[in-house]
Design a protein around this motif. Structure first.
Motif, PDB file in Angstrom:
ATOM      1  N   VAL A  79       0.822  -1.290  -0.116  1.00  0.00           N
ATOM      2  CA  VAL A  79       0.085  -0.002   0.087  1.00  0.00           C
ATOM      3  C   VAL A  79       0.920   1.349   0.038  1.00  0.00           C
ATOM      4  O   VAL A  79       1.650   1.378   0.636  1.00  0.00           O
ATOM      5  CB  VAL A  79      -0.951   0.158   1.333  1.00  0.00           C
ATOM      6  CG1 VAL A  79      -1.649   1.285   1.309  1.00  0.00           C
ATOM      7  CG2 VAL A  79      -1.813  -1.193   1.240  1.00  0.00           C
ATOM      8  N   ASN A 133       1.225  10.336  -1.482  1.00  0.00           N
ATOM      9  CA  ASN A 133       0.990  10.578  -2.683  1.00  0.00           C
ATOM     10  C   ASN A 133       2.290  10.672  -3.628  1.00  0.00           C
ATOM     11  O   ASN A 133       3.282  11.216  -3.146  1.00  0.00           O
ATOM     12  CB  ASN A 133       0.189  11.910  -2.903  1.00  0.00           C
ATOM     13  CG  ASN A 133      -1.076  11.827  -2.141  1.00  0.00           C
ATOM     14  OD1 ASN A 133      -1.407  10.844  -1.727  1.00  0.00           O
ATOM     15  ND2 ASN A 133      -1.632  13.227  -2.168  1.00  0.00           N
ATOM     16  N   LYS A 170      -1.950  -3.704  -9.323  1.00  0.00           N
ATOM     17  CA  LYS A 170      -3.259  -2.699  -9.244  1.00  0.00           C
ATOM     18  C   LYS A 170      -2.694  -1.249  -9.514  1.00  0.00           C
ATOM     19  O   LYS A 170      -3.421  -0.602 -10.487  1.00  0.00           O
ATOM     20  CB  LYS A 170      -3.553  -2.647  -7.927  1.00  0.00           C
ATOM     21  CG  LYS A 170      -4.086  -3.902  -7.496  1.00  0.00           C
ATOM     22  CD  LYS A 170      -5.264  -4.267  -8.322  1.00  0.00           C
ATOM     23  CE  LYS A 170      -6.144  -5.617  -7.756  1.00  0.00           C
ATOM     24  NZ  LYS A 170      -7.048  -6.064  -8.599  1.00  0.00           N
ATOM     25  N   LYS A 171      -1.399  -1.102  -9.650  1.00  0.00           N
ATOM     26  CA  LYS A 171      -0.617   0.358 -10.113  1.00  0.00           C
ATOM     27  C   LYS A 171       0.595  -0.052 -10.947  1.00  0.00           C
ATOM     28  O   LYS A 171       1.380  -1.007 -10.349  1.00  0.00           O
ATOM     29  CB  LYS A 171      -0.522   1.187  -8.844  1.00  0.00           C
ATOM     30  CG  LYS A 171      -1.688   1.684  -8.374  1.00  0.00           C
ATOM     31  CD  LYS A 171      -2.732   2.657  -9.103  1.00  0.00           C
ATOM     32  CE  LYS A 171      -3.843   3.107  -8.310  1.00  0.00           C
ATOM     33  NZ  LYS A 171      -4.583   4.263  -9.164  1.00  0.00           N
ATOM     34  N   VAL A 198      -0.298   7.579  -7.650  1.00  0.00           N
ATOM     35  CA  VAL A 198      -0.914   7.197  -6.474  1.00  0.00           C
ATOM     36  C   VAL A 198      -1.203   7.990  -5.370  1.00  0.00           C
ATOM     37  O   VAL A 198      -0.462   8.898  -5.504  1.00  0.00           O
ATOM     38  CB  VAL A 198      -0.011   5.736  -5.864  1.00  0.00           C
ATOM     39  CG1 VAL A 198       0.199   4.807  -6.915  1.00  0.00           C
ATOM     40  CG2 VAL A 198       1.363   6.294  -5.453  1.00  0.00           C
ATOM     41  N   GLU A 199      -2.109   7.590  -4.631  1.00  0.00           N
ATOM     42  CA  GLU A 199      -2.479   8.488  -3.588  1.00  0.00           C
ATOM     43  C   GLU A 199      -2.461   7.632  -2.290  1.00  0.00           C
ATOM     44  O   GLU A 199      -2.362   6.512  -2.531  1.00  0.00           O
ATOM     45  CB  GLU A 199      -3.873   8.986  -3.756  1.00  0.00           C
ATOM     46  CG  GLU A 199      -4.108   9.964  -4.751  1.00  0.00           C
ATOM     47  CD  GLU A 199      -5.575  10.264  -5.044  1.00  0.00           C
ATOM     48  OE1 GLU A 199      -6.588  10.174  -4.084  1.00  0.00           O
ATOM     49  OE2 GLU A 199      -5.936  11.309  -5.764  1.00  0.00           O
ATOM     50  N   ASP A 250      -3.350   3.950  -1.436  1.00  0.00           N
ATOM     51  CA  ASP A 250      -3.861   3.181  -2.675  1.00  0.00           C
ATOM     52  C   ASP A 250      -3.038   1.783  -2.379  1.00  0.00           C
ATOM     53  O   ASP A 250      -1.964   1.484  -2.257  1.00  0.00           O
ATOM     54  CB  ASP A 250      -3.396   3.761  -4.043  1.00  0.00           C
ATOM     55  CG  ASP A 250      -4.142   4.720  -4.666  1.00  0.00           C
ATOM     56  OD1 ASP A 250      -5.540   4.803  -4.010  1.00  0.00           O
ATOM     57  OD2 ASP A 250      -3.931   5.621  -5.355  1.00  0.00           O
ATOM     58  N   THR A 251      -4.008   0.433  -2.954  1.00  0.00           N
ATOM     59  CA  THR A 251      -2.969  -0.579  -3.072  1.00  0.00           C
ATOM     60  C   THR A 251      -2.208  -0.875  -4.568  1.00  0.00           C
ATOM     61  O   THR A 251      -2.780  -0.429  -5.514  1.00  0.00           O
ATOM     62  CB  THR A 251      -4.051  -1.719  -3.329  1.00  0.00           C
ATOM     63  OG1 THR A 251      -4.893  -1.831  -1.935  1.00  0.00           O
ATOM     64  CG2 THR A 251      -3.590  -3.227  -3.306  1.00  0.00           C
TER      65      THR A 251
END
Length: 277
Positions: free
Chosen positions: A37, A41, A64-65, A71-72, A75-76
């Protein structure tokens, strides 16, 4: 992607005789589910390397990213499922890689955007001030910057210590005779040497540790001599996030900063086990 063999060296360094805590505490065959995670940001990087490491040890990875995405906090980035001991073995190495690369990529993106807002033609580059070059150079690229030389073998960069031994014009003459394929860059600290380097046939003139005012005067001198369009101008030394816009406003081509790799702050990421699989 950075070669797996390179990445596995970090695992071997972290667990030369295995993970004794997991061996002692975790029952054999236990499966676990976990997530990595973002805790802040920014721009994520190192996902490919993280995926490769976990997969090498038999852990299923759901990304997932992707590298380069914003990303923030919360976020996963990836979901993991597999042998609990394998998850815990790779955990810290993966977080170290992702944290460092994301920290570099995030800062590079910030500075690239700051520079482009002032002068879209100027590129932001790193330097060789790093011992983790495969990871750091890739992170710079992900952030939108230029990696500069990867090694001493890539291009000819004549610096002050070379010029302490061989005169500037002779050094450039020797460099041009050595290879017709290598870019020749010369580091200078004065207007006179910048003009000499350009006149002698350097491809890139690096203005080192000059103020914006000194750089402006140097560029004017090159223009008077009809040499400005014959070379690329790189500036380096004394440049910070706070003053980079001052340099970007000048008629230059590249701003290089060792800061991007030797002083950037790690990006905060965390692996959280969410239960047995």
């Amino acid at each position: 992607m950075v070669p797996l063999e390179y990445l596995l060296r970090f695992i071997n360094e972290d667990a030369p005789f295995g993970d004794v805590t997991s061996k002692a505490v975790i029952p054999g065959g236990m499966k676990a589910r976990a997530v990595i995670v973002a805790k802040q940001n920014g721009i994520i990087a190192g996902v490919e390397e993280t995926e490769a490491l976990f997969k090498h040890f038999g852990v299923e990875v759901r990304v997932k990213k992707r590298d380069g995405e914003e990303v923030e906090k919360g976020d996963t980035i990836v979901e993991l499922e597999g042998d609990a001991k394998a998850v815990l073995l790779v955990e810290r190495t993966a977080l170290n890689i992702m944290g460092r690369m994301s920290g570099i990529a995030t800062e590079v993106r910030r500075l690239v955007e700051r520079v482009r807002a002032v002068n879209p033609k100027v590129r932001v580059a790193g330097t060789r001030k790093s011992l983790l070059k495969p990871l750091d150079k890739k992170a710079i690229l992900i952030g939108g910057g230029e990696p500069h030389r990867f090694s001493l073998s890539d291009a000819i960069l004549i610096k002050d210590n070379h010029l302490a031994l061989v005169p500037l014009e002779e050094a450039i003459k020797r460099a041009k005779a050595f290879s017709v394929y290598k870019v020749i860059e010369v580091e200078v600290e004065s207007i006179e040497d910048a003009v000499k380097a350009a006149r002698a046939g350097a491809d890139v003139v690096m203005l080192d540790n000059m103020t914006p005012g000194e750089i402006a005067k140097t560029i004017e001198a090159l223009k008077r001599e009809g040499l400005r369009d014959k070379v690329k101008i790189e500036v380096s030394g004394g440049i910070t996030p706070e003053n980079i816009a001052e340099y970007a406003r000048l008629d230059i081509d590249v701003i290089s900063l060792g800061y991007l790799t030797h002083s950037v702050k790690n990006f905060d990421v965390s692996l959280e086990v969410i239960g047995r699989a």
